[in-house]
Design a protein around this motif. Structure first.
Motif, mmCIF file in Angstrom:
data_model
loop_
_atom_site.group_PDB
_atom_site.id
_atom_site.type_symbol
_atom_site.label_atom_id
_atom_site.label_comp_id
_atom_site.label_asym_id
_atom_site.label_seq_id
_atom_site.Cartn_x
_atom_site.Cartn_y
_atom_site.Cartn_z
ATOM 1 N N HIS A 343 29.410 2.614 56.016
ATOM 2 C CA HIS A 343 28.615 3.414 56.952
ATOM 3 C C HIS A 343 29.302 3.556 58.317
ATOM 4 C CE1 HIS A 343 27.392 -0.712 57.735
ATOM 5 N NE2 HIS A 343 27.202 -0.309 58.958
ATOM 6 N N ALA A 347 28.544 7.225 58.942
ATOM 7 C CA ALA A 347 27.223 7.434 59.557
ATOM 8 C C ALA A 347 27.187 8.733 60.366
ATOM 9 C CB ALA A 347 26.870 6.245 60.444
ATOM 10 N N THR A 348 28.222 8.986 61.161
ATOM 11 C CA THR A 348 28.190 10.188 62.008
ATOM 12 C C THR A 348 28.204 11.453 61.149
ATOM 13 O OG1 THR A 348 30.578 9.931 62.231
ATOM 14 C CG2 THR A 348 29.231 9.253 64.114
ATOM 15 N N ASN A 350 27.082 11.804 58.079
ATOM 16 C CA ASN A 350 25.787 11.956 57.412
ATOM 17 C C ASN A 350 24.683 12.361 58.383
ATOM 18 O OD1 ASN A 350 26.845 11.301 54.941
ATOM 19 N ND2 ASN A 350 26.314 9.140 55.064
ATOM 20 N N ILE A 351 24.605 11.664 59.505
ATOM 21 C CA ILE A 351 23.500 11.928 60.448
ATOM 22 C C ILE A 351 23.637 13.345 61.007
ATOM 23 C CG2 ILE A 351 22.426 11.266 62.644
ATOM 24 C CD1 ILE A 351 23.392 8.359 62.033
ATOM 25 N N GLU A 394 28.892 6.681 66.527
ATOM 26 C CA GLU A 394 27.476 6.979 66.281
ATOM 27 C C GLU A 394 26.668 7.059 67.578
ATOM 28 O OE1 GLU A 394 25.849 4.320 63.342
ATOM 29 O OE2 GLU A 394 23.840 5.105 63.663
ATOM 30 N N VAL A 440 19.064 8.054 60.818
ATOM 31 C CA VAL A 440 19.713 6.875 61.400
ATOM 32 C C VAL A 440 19.380 5.636 60.570
ATOM 33 C CG1 VAL A 440 19.764 5.370 63.442
ATOM 34 C CG2 VAL A 440 19.781 7.852 63.728
ATOM 35 N N GLU A 443 21.505 4.559 57.679
ATOM 36 C CA GLU A 443 22.914 4.224 57.923
ATOM 37 C C GLU A 443 23.116 2.821 58.489
ATOM 38 O OE1 GLU A 443 25.288 6.272 56.880
ATOM 39 O OE2 GLU A 443 23.808 7.767 56.267
ATOM 40 N N PRO A 445 21.573 0.842 60.792
ATOM 41 C CA PRO A 445 21.705 0.781 62.252
ATOM 42 C C PRO A 445 21.684 -0.660 62.766
ATOM 43 C CG PRO A 445 19.485 1.435 61.633
ATOM 44 C CD PRO A 445 20.265 1.380 60.370
#
Ligand SMILES: Cc1cc2nc3c(=O)[nH]c(=O)nc-3n(C[C@H](O)[C@H](O)[C@H](O)COP(=O)(O)OP(=O)(O)OC[C@H]3O[C@@H](n4cnc5c(N)ncnc54)[C@H](O)[C@@H]3O)c2cc1C
Length: 460
Positions: A343, A347-348, A350-351, A394, A440, A443, A445
């Motif tokens: 992630h 993450a970036t 996907n988000i 992120e 978020v 992923e 967090p």
């Protein structure tokens, strides 16, 4: 390893993810088997824009040459269009170098990857369909497959089986707890000899009711993707043609309209569902997933291949460190560490994909986002660094996401606040939190981010 069916790694699917994983592992001397349903070239409208971050990953994998000889088009940034207005943003420089994205024909790219693995002595490519994962003592030990044209089931044994069978994965259900959601459909057409307003750029048309994407995929072809929100696929009909002609065409830049009208008349549409599938793999030994079988996001930002290449580098490096694939401990540890760390890179990607799609469905946020990016400087450069996957920060993404929402508040309440304007601003901020919070949470967090969103949940 005397069994001719015994390999270090068995890969299901030689699409973008499985093919590149096989090429990376094969290049470094692992014994790899790949089972692919069809080795014939496919006409596909997916995976046609590789972001610069994906080009960088291919370079790190030592496989950047796979982008050669495809008539791929350099992508230097994006042009944005909304209600007769437009501007462009150029991709940022990476380590002092300009890295462009690539617009390409997915079918040609996949064939080039396949040719590479077919030429590798350590990689065995089988045309066949995997029917089942082979298990022993609850550990996946390989696959059972039917070779093309054969009715006789055969098997492959491997220390690790990697499932790369794409968006309609037959194995996701047994290996992941993720729920699949269809956010929308893309209707795709190819525009011939289209003269784009910004040469060598992706074009985002911030249209009503939903966005359109346009980018060159060869020296004579341009892809257009038109979004249809909801979970009902558009079907070929007179109504659809009327919609494209009367609602979509007038929102496209003037110089694109002639080739768009020709494409409508030719009627060669393709329709694909756009999924949101968070990565929620079960802990099952002897098996891993990579690519769309593991994780999907809205294709609006063209992040899928970049996410897959990031995962291949992450898992691949760990697998190369394993001395003996008969020893299951290090294999399981490699897969666990891969899942626990992936992630950080993805993450970036996907988000942003689904957050931007959510923004495009909200009139106030959509306008705020367009105006924010248009205001330039860091407002444009940092978000495009994230979109291009050059930056994977992120916190930076979340800062800009909420900055857009507050920018929108500024736009609404100016020149002075009224009760109605404050109510509308509150609604927009709530919508922003509602869009981004679940993304978020998918992923992994950190504590700080979780606390901030818990507080936001109390306020809104
Ligand atoms: C409309 C749309 C547009 C997109 N645009 C972009 C974009 O511009 N940029 C981007 O980066 N990403 C984009 N994506 C996402 C991107 O296409 C995917 O992330 C990427 O193709 C995933 O690669 P994959 O190898 O997991 O799947 P695939 O490339 O689909 O490969 C799966 C392979 O597995 C094989 N297979 C399936 N089942 C079996 C079986 N049982 N046995 C053997 N073989 C099997 C299939 O034949 C296929 O070759 C888009 C997605 C969509 C839906």
């Amino acid at each position: 390893m005397n069994d001719i069916n015994q390999f270090d790694v068995c890969i299901i699917g030689a699409g973008v993810a499985g093919g590149v994983l096989a090429a990376y592992l094969g290049k470094h001397g692992l014994r790899v088997a790949v089972v692919e349903k069809s080795l014939a070239e496919q006409e596909r409208m997916i995976g046609e824009l590789l972001q610069p971050g994906g080009v960088i990953k291919l370079h790190e994998l030592g496989l950047e040459h796979l982008l050669d000889e495809l008539d791929a088009q350099q992508i230097e940034g994006y042009g944005l269009f909304m209600q007769g207005d437009n501007f462009k943003i150029t991709y940022p420089v990476y380590k002092g170098k300009t890295i462009t994205g690539k617009g390409l024909r997915n079918g040609k790219f996949v064939q080039r990857i396949r040719q590479q693995i077919l030429d590798m002595p350590g990689v065995t490519v089988i045309e066949g369909t995997v029917k089942e994962l082979q298990e022993s003592n609850r550990r996946v030990t390989g696959v059972k497959y039917l070779a093309k044209g054969s009715e006789e089931e055969q098997h492959i044994s491997a220390g690790l089986t990697v499932v790369c069978d794409g968006m309609f994965s037959a194995f996701r259900g047994q290996l992941s707890g993720a729920e699949k959601k269809v956010s929308s459909y893309f209707l795709g057409m190819i525009l011939k000899d289209c003269n784009l307003p910004y040469k060598n750029h992706g074009h985002v048309i911030v249209a009503k009711p939903s966005p359109c994407l346009i980018y060159p995929i060869s020296s004579s072809e341009t892809r257009i993707l038109i979004d249809f929100p909801g979970n009902e696929a558009p079907r070929k009909s007179v109504e659809l043609t009327t919609y494209l002609t009367e609602i979509i065409a007038p929102q496209l830049p003037l110089q694109i309209q002639p080739s768009f009208m020709i494409a409508i008349a030719e009627g060669k549409f393709k329709v694909m569902p756009n999924h949101l599938i968070p990565a929620k793999p079960f802990r099952k030994t002897g098996v891993a997933m990579i690519g769309d079988s593991l994780n999907m996001r809205h294709p609006l930002t063209g992040g899928g291949m970049t996410a897959a290449f990031s995962d291949i580098l992450n898992l691949g490096k760990r697998l190369l460190a394993i001395e003996n694939f008969a020893d299951t401990g290090p294999i399981d540890e490699a897969v666990q560490k891969f899942y626990a760390s992936r992630h950080k890179q993805n993450a970036t990607i996907n988000i942003l994909a689904d957050a931007l799609y959510g923004v495009m469905q909200n009139e106030d946020l959509k306008t705020a986002c367009y105006d924010y990016l248009k205001s330039g400087g860091k407002h444009a450069l940092e978000p495009i660094a994230i979109l291009s996957a050059i930056s994977r920060d992120e916190q930076l993404l979340l800062r800009h996401f909420f900055a857009v929402a507050f920018y929108g508040v500024g736009g609404i309440i100016k020149p002075f606040p009224t009760r109605t304007k404050v109510g509308r601003s509150y609604k927009m901020l709530k919508a922003a939190v509602d869009i981004v919070q679940p993304l978020v949470m998918n992923e992994h967090p950190g504590l700080f981010t979780r606390s901030v969103f818990r507080m936001a949940g109390v306020v809104f």
